[in-house]
Each structure stands twice: as structure tokens, then as C-alpha cells.
Scaffold this motif. Structure first.
Motif, PDB file in Angstrom:
ATOM      1  N   VAL A   1       0.833  -1.200   0.000  1.00 35.22           N
ATOM      2  CA  VAL A   1       0.000   0.000   0.000  1.00 35.22           C
ATOM      3  C   VAL A   1       0.870   1.252   0.000  1.00 35.22           C
ATOM      4  O   VAL A   1       1.899   1.301   0.677  1.00 35.22           O
ATOM      5  CB  VAL A   1      -0.932   0.000   1.245  1.00 35.22           C
ATOM      6  N   LEU A   2       0.429   2.256  -0.740  1.00 36.52           N
ATOM      7  CA  LEU A   2       1.077   3.557  -0.772  1.00 36.52           C
ATOM      8  C   LEU A   2       0.063   4.590  -0.313  1.00 36.52           C
ATOM      9  O   LEU A   2      -1.025   4.693  -0.875  1.00 36.52           O
ATOM     10  CB  LEU A   2       1.550   3.871  -2.195  1.00 36.52           C
ATOM     11  N   ASP A   3       0.410   5.352   0.727  1.00 29.74           N
ATOM     12  CA  ASP A   3      -0.451   6.412   1.246  1.00 29.74           C
ATOM     13  C   ASP A   3       0.223   7.749   0.943  1.00 29.74           C
ATOM     14  O   ASP A   3       1.053   8.230   1.705  1.00 29.74           O
ATOM     15  CB  ASP A   3      -0.653   6.214   2.753  1.00 29.74           C
ATOM     16  N   LEU A   4      -0.112   8.323  -0.234  1.00 30.94           N
ATOM     17  CA  LEU A   4       0.445   9.621  -0.632  1.00 30.94           C
ATOM     18  C   LEU A   4      -0.352  10.744   0.016  1.00 30.94           C
ATOM     19  O   LEU A   4      -1.558  10.603   0.226  1.00 30.94           O
ATOM     20  CB  LEU A   4       0.382   9.779  -2.151  1.00 30.94           C
ATOM     21  N   PHE A   5       0.292  11.863   0.304  1.00 29.66           N
ATOM     22  CA  PHE A   5      -0.349  12.966   1.015  1.00 29.66           C
ATOM     23  C   PHE A   5      -0.931  12.410   2.319  1.00 29.66           C
ATOM     24  O   PHE A   5      -2.086  12.635   2.661  1.00 29.66           O
ATOM     25  CB  PHE A   5      -1.463  13.618   0.179  1.00 29.66           C
ATOM     26  N   ALA A   6      -0.136  11.657   3.053  1.00 29.16           N
ATOM     27  CA  ALA A   6      -0.604  10.815   4.157  1.00 29.16           C
ATOM     28  C   ALA A   6      -1.307  11.565   5.280  1.00 29.16           C
ATOM     29  O   ALA A   6      -2.226  11.011   5.893  1.00 29.16           O
ATOM     30  CB  ALA A   6       0.566  10.010   4.728  1.00 29.16           C
ATOM     31  N   GLY A   7      -0.898  12.783   5.593  1.00 28.02           N
ATOM     32  CA  GLY A   7      -1.562  13.518   6.675  1.00 28.02           C
ATOM     33  C   GLY A   7      -1.513  12.744   7.983  1.00 28.02           C
ATOM     34  O   GLY A   7      -0.438  12.469   8.501  1.00 28.02           O
ATOM     35  N   THR A   8      -2.658  12.350   8.506  1.00 33.52           N
ATOM     36  CA  THR A   8      -2.719  11.583   9.766  1.00 33.52           C
ATOM     37  C   THR A   8      -2.224  10.158   9.582  1.00 33.52           C
ATOM     38  O   THR A   8      -1.852   9.511  10.541  1.00 33.52           O
ATOM     39  CB  THR A   8      -4.157  11.488  10.305  1.00 33.52           C
TER      40      THR A   8
ATOM     41  N   PHE B   1      -3.585   5.235  -1.838  1.00 35.32           N
ATOM     42  CA  PHE B   1      -4.507   6.220  -1.285  1.00 35.32           C
ATOM     43  C   PHE B   1      -4.056   7.611  -1.707  1.00 35.32           C
ATOM     44  O   PHE B   1      -2.912   7.993  -1.464  1.00 35.32           O
ATOM     45  CB  PHE B   1      -4.534   6.151   0.249  1.00 35.32           C
ATOM     46  N   LEU B   2      -4.954   8.362  -2.348  1.00 34.55           N
ATOM     47  CA  LEU B   2      -4.681   9.738  -2.768  1.00 34.55           C
ATOM     48  C   LEU B   2      -5.711  10.664  -2.140  1.00 34.55           C
ATOM     49  O   LEU B   2      -6.883  10.615  -2.493  1.00 34.55           O
ATOM     50  CB  LEU B   2      -4.786   9.878  -4.287  1.00 34.55           C
ATOM     51  N   ASP B   3      -5.256  11.486  -1.210  1.00 33.00           N
ATOM     52  CA  ASP B   3      -6.152  12.430  -0.556  1.00 33.00           C
ATOM     53  C   ASP B   3      -5.429  13.765  -0.361  1.00 33.00           C
ATOM     54  O   ASP B   3      -5.175  14.190   0.761  1.00 33.00           O
ATOM     55  CB  ASP B   3      -6.615  11.844   0.785  1.00 33.00           C
ATOM     56  N   PRO B   4      -5.069  14.435  -1.480  1.00 32.62           N
ATOM     57  CA  PRO B   4      -4.378  15.719  -1.372  1.00 32.62           C
ATOM     58  C   PRO B   4      -5.352  16.826  -0.956  1.00 32.62           C
ATOM     59  O   PRO B   4      -6.567  16.610  -0.946  1.00 32.62           O
ATOM     60  CB  PRO B   4      -3.862  15.952  -2.788  1.00 32.62           C
TER      61      PRO B   4
END
Length: 190
Positions: A55-62, A126-129
Motif C-alpha cells: 500500500v502507498l499512502d500519498l499525502f498521508a496527513g494523519t 490512497f490519494l487524498d491531497p
């Protein structure tokens, strides 16, 4: 004398798996965690894909999406964010949860991804910019080249985002989509 109030610390909770109910602190008020309703739907969609997934969590934030994936059986998660406070908080969460199958990278997500070798593949991305940026449209196309054969991209956007155009430009298909409040979200795949 006026009473001093301490700002309330915002938390998000992991909703399933081995860390169910554990709370993660949000590093900054500018970070917008994915709503619980969206995460419940997302992880119902991903139930079959997560065990053993890279898994890749880009723009990971929390990091709640990546830690939720690990909680539910993902093999490994790479978290990428460019905020020093987010990176510090991700490290605390990793220690708190004893999440040994995770890497945390401080970098510009788009540049970092563009510098990955072509053979580097992920099963779930996961992309959540930030909603007020053009990063989602830019990143979906780059991510498409790093998906495993059956890989999927979860994307989250504001109401005005062009899902159909972005999917078409990246060579991906919208597999599922929904909304929660102002957030639109969905899965894209081949």
C-alpha cells in the motif's frame, strides 16, 4: 481573570482490524482526515484486496488510511507527506501501534512518485491531497503507471473534481464512487 482554554486535540479512530478503536491525533488543523463514513465504505470495498497488499499512502496527513490498511492485513505501507509536523505525528503513530511494516518518507508526493523506478508497484494507493489544489488530477496519471496488475487507487476530492475526465486521461476506470458531506471519493482501477 478569563479562563484559558486549551485547544481540543482532534483525533481520528481506526475503525477495524487488529487496532480497531485506537485513536490517532491529527498533527495540524489544516489536515482534513477522511470522514468515518467514507472510511467505512472504502474499507468494505477493499476487504478482499487488503490482506497481503503493498500500500502507498500519498499525502498521508494523519496516516489513518494507511494504518487502517495495516490493521486489516496489508503487508506493507509506505507513507509519504511533505509536512514536518505530519511526518513527526506519523512516526509517533507508528511507534504507538508498533507498526513495523511501514516506511515514512518526507517528500513532495508527486516528485517522490515520479522518481520511483517503473517496476515499483503497489496494490492499493490512497490519494487524498488538499481539495483546493490540482494535485489529485496530476497524481492519478502518475500513480496509474505504478499499480500492480489488479491494483486500485482510492481518491478523495471536493465536489467540483472531474472524475470522468481524470479517469479517462489516466487510462483507469471508475470502479466505485460515493460521497460524504463535501467529500467525493471512489476507487479507480484498470
Amino acid at each position: 481573570m478569563p479562563r484559558r482554554t486549551t485547544p481540543k486535540r482532534v483525533q481520528v479512530r481506526i475503525i477495524g482490524g487488529k487496532w480497531r478503536g485506537r485513536k490517532l491525533h491529527v498533527a495540524s488543523p489544516s489536515i482534513r482526515p477522511s470522514p468515518d463514513r467514507a472510511r467505512v465504505t472504502l474499507f468494505n470495498w477493499l476487504a478482499a484486496e487488503l490482506p497481503g497488499a503493498r500500500v502507498l499512502d500519498l499525502f498521508a496527513g494523519t496516516g489513518v488510511l494507511g494504518f487502517e490498511a495495516l490493521s486489516r492485513g496489508a503487508k506493507h505501507v509506505t507513507f509519504v507527506d511533505n509536512s514536518s509536523s505530519a511526518i513527526e505525528r506519523l512516526g509517533r503513530h507508528q511507534t504507538l501501534l508498533e507498526a513495523v511494516d511501514a516506511d515514512i518518507v518526507r517528500a513532495d508526493a508527486v516528485q517522490w512518485l515520479a522518481n520511483q523506478p517503473p517496476e515499483e508497484r503497489w496494490d492499493v494507493v490512497f490519494l487524498d491531497p488538499p481539495f483546493d489544489s490540482s494535485l489529485l488530477a496530476t497524481t492519478v496519471g502518475v500513480v496509474a503507471g505504478h499499480l500492480s496488475e489488479s491494483g486500485v487507487v482510492y481518491a478523495e476530492s471536493g465536489a467540483g473534481f472531474d472524475w470522468d475526465g481524470t479517469a479517462a486521461a489516466s487510462g483507469l476506470t471508475i470502479l466505485r464512487h460515493s460521497s460524504a458531506g463535501a467529500a467525493r471519493y471512489g476507487l479507480l482501477g484498470r
